[in-house]
Write a protein that holds these residues in place. Structure first.
Motif, mmCIF file in Angstrom:
data_model
loop_
_atom_site.group_PDB
_atom_site.id
_atom_site.type_symbol
_atom_site.label_atom_id
_atom_site.label_comp_id
_atom_site.label_asym_id
_atom_site.label_seq_id
_atom_site.Cartn_x
_atom_site.Cartn_y
_atom_site.Cartn_z
ATOM 1 N N TYR A 232 10.409 84.660 134.704
ATOM 2 C CA TYR A 232 10.405 83.265 133.636
ATOM 3 C C TYR A 232 9.469 82.599 134.696
ATOM 4 C CZ TYR A 232 11.948 86.418 130.398
ATOM 5 O OH TYR A 232 13.222 87.780 129.748
ATOM 6 N N ILE A 233 9.830 81.975 135.760
ATOM 7 C CA ILE A 233 9.612 80.954 135.806
ATOM 8 C C ILE A 233 8.158 81.138 136.894
ATOM 9 C CG2 ILE A 233 10.257 78.197 136.785
ATOM 10 C CD1 ILE A 233 11.147 78.702 134.224
ATOM 11 N N ASP A 234 8.208 82.146 138.259
ATOM 12 C CA ASP A 234 7.402 81.514 138.899
ATOM 13 C C ASP A 234 6.576 82.987 139.032
ATOM 14 O OD1 ASP A 234 8.402 79.675 140.334
ATOM 15 O OD2 ASP A 234 9.412 81.280 141.518
ATOM 16 N N ARG A 235 6.323 83.708 137.031
ATOM 17 C CA ARG A 235 5.672 84.948 137.035
ATOM 18 C C ARG A 235 5.203 85.703 138.267
ATOM 19 N NH1 ARG A 235 6.353 81.658 133.526
ATOM 20 N NH2 ARG A 235 5.476 80.199 132.319
ATOM 21 N N LYS A 236 6.462 86.315 139.053
ATOM 22 C CA LYS A 236 6.577 86.908 139.597
ATOM 23 C C LYS A 236 6.968 88.301 139.030
ATOM 24 C CE LYS A 236 8.238 84.575 143.525
ATOM 25 N NZ LYS A 236 9.261 84.289 144.515
ATOM 26 N N ARG A 237 5.960 89.324 138.665
ATOM 27 C CA ARG A 237 5.633 90.963 138.436
ATOM 28 C C ARG A 237 6.112 91.815 138.315
ATOM 29 N NH1 ARG A 237 7.313 87.264 134.052
ATOM 30 N NH2 ARG A 237 5.637 86.377 133.002
ATOM 31 N N ASP A 238 7.211 91.632 139.808
ATOM 32 C CA ASP A 238 7.080 93.225 140.430
ATOM 33 C C ASP A 238 7.996 93.937 139.961
ATOM 34 O OD1 ASP A 238 9.420 91.107 141.359
ATOM 35 O OD2 ASP A 238 8.726 92.053 143.417
ATOM 36 N N ILE A 239 8.628 93.824 138.975
ATOM 37 C CA ILE A 239 9.253 94.335 138.146
ATOM 38 C C ILE A 239 8.836 95.618 136.883
ATOM 39 C CG2 ILE A 239 11.680 93.588 139.406
ATOM 40 C CD1 ILE A 239 12.150 92.403 137.341
ATOM 41 N N PRO A 240 9.276 96.334 136.946
ATOM 42 C CA PRO A 240 8.853 96.865 135.808
ATOM 43 C C PRO A 240 9.297 96.606 134.405
ATOM 44 C CG PRO A 240 10.016 97.922 136.613
ATOM 45 C CD PRO A 240 9.977 97.355 137.395
ATOM 46 N N THR A 241 7.998 96.451 133.449
ATOM 47 C CA THR A 241 8.825 95.218 131.775
ATOM 48 C C THR A 241 9.459 96.579 130.479
ATOM 49 O OG1 THR A 241 6.793 95.429 130.834
ATOM 50 C CG2 THR A 241 7.428 93.414 132.076
ATOM 51 N N PRO A 242 10.233 96.236 130.036
ATOM 52 C CA PRO A 242 9.961 97.597 128.983
ATOM 53 C C PRO A 242 9.519 98.203 128.187
ATOM 54 C CG PRO A 242 12.062 95.533 128.419
ATOM 55 C CD PRO A 242 10.654 95.283 129.612
ATOM 56 N N SER A 243 7.995 97.284 127.951
ATOM 57 C CA SER A 243 7.706 98.337 127.780
ATOM 58 C C SER A 243 6.348 99.008 129.156
ATOM 59 C CB SER A 243 6.317 97.394 127.365
ATOM 60 O OG SER A 243 5.498 96.056 127.885
ATOM 61 N N ASN A 244 6.651 98.777 130.036
ATOM 62 C CA ASN A 244 6.034 99.669 131.261
ATOM 63 C C ASN A 244 7.022 100.755 131.827
ATOM 64 O OD1 ASN A 244 3.877 98.016 130.992
ATOM 65 N ND2 ASN A 244 4.257 96.290 132.817
ATOM 66 N N ARG A 245 7.940 100.317 131.107
ATOM 67 C CA ARG A 245 8.886 101.460 131.640
ATOM 68 C C ARG A 245 8.523 103.128 131.094
ATOM 69 N NH1 ARG A 245 13.847 97.867 131.935
ATOM 70 N NH2 ARG A 245 13.798 96.851 133.163
ATOM 71 N N LYS A 246 8.850 104.018 131.570
ATOM 72 C CA LYS A 246 8.669 105.160 131.102
ATOM 73 C C LYS A 246 9.480 105.319 130.026
ATOM 74 C CE LYS A 246 6.960 110.207 132.530
ATOM 75 N NZ LYS A 246 7.528 111.254 133.132
ATOM 76 N N ALA A 247 9.316 105.836 128.924
ATOM 77 C CA ALA A 247 10.215 106.514 127.547
ATOM 78 C C ALA A 247 11.296 107.488 128.559
ATOM 79 C CB ALA A 247 9.587 106.894 126.250
ATOM 80 N N GLN A 248 11.984 107.391 128.290
ATOM 81 C CA GLN A 248 12.844 108.407 128.197
ATOM 82 C C GLN A 248 14.037 108.661 126.581
ATOM 83 O OE1 GLN A 248 15.561 106.368 131.154
ATOM 84 N NE2 GLN A 248 14.138 105.670 132.263
#
Length: 87
Positions: free
Chosen positions: A64-80
């Motif tokens: 949220y603060i440093d904007r490091k987006r190296d982990i998948p967001t819920p919308s980017n995760r493959k639907a399971q």
């Protein structure tokens, strides 16, 4: 450790760290927080270190603060789905 100072009235998205331009305000707020934490029972923030809380804190600040987006967001995760057997 990371330290930030935001003007939430003018910068509600927390994009401009004002720490360097207002060190006096940051020092005053830090002293107030430390005094408050020392009076807590159980003791607050600096007395009881928690690995789990530190880990979650780092994840929060990274995302949220440093904007490091190296982990998948819920919308980017493959639907399971349980039926598909995919993990």
């Amino acid at each position: 450790d990371r330290e930030y100072l935001f003007d939430l009235e003018k910068d509600y998205k927390e994009t401009n760290n004002r720490l360097d331009s207002h060190p006096d305000v940051a020092a005053s707020l830090y002293a107030d927080l430390k005094a408050w934490a020392d009076k807590q029972s159980p003791p607050g923030i600096w007395v009881m270190k928690s690995g789990a809380m530190s880990s979650q804190g780092h994840k929060y600040f990274d995302w949220y603060i440093d904007r490091k987006r190296d982990i998948p967001t819920p919308s980017n995760r493959k639907a399971q789905s349980p039926e598909s057997g995919e993990k």
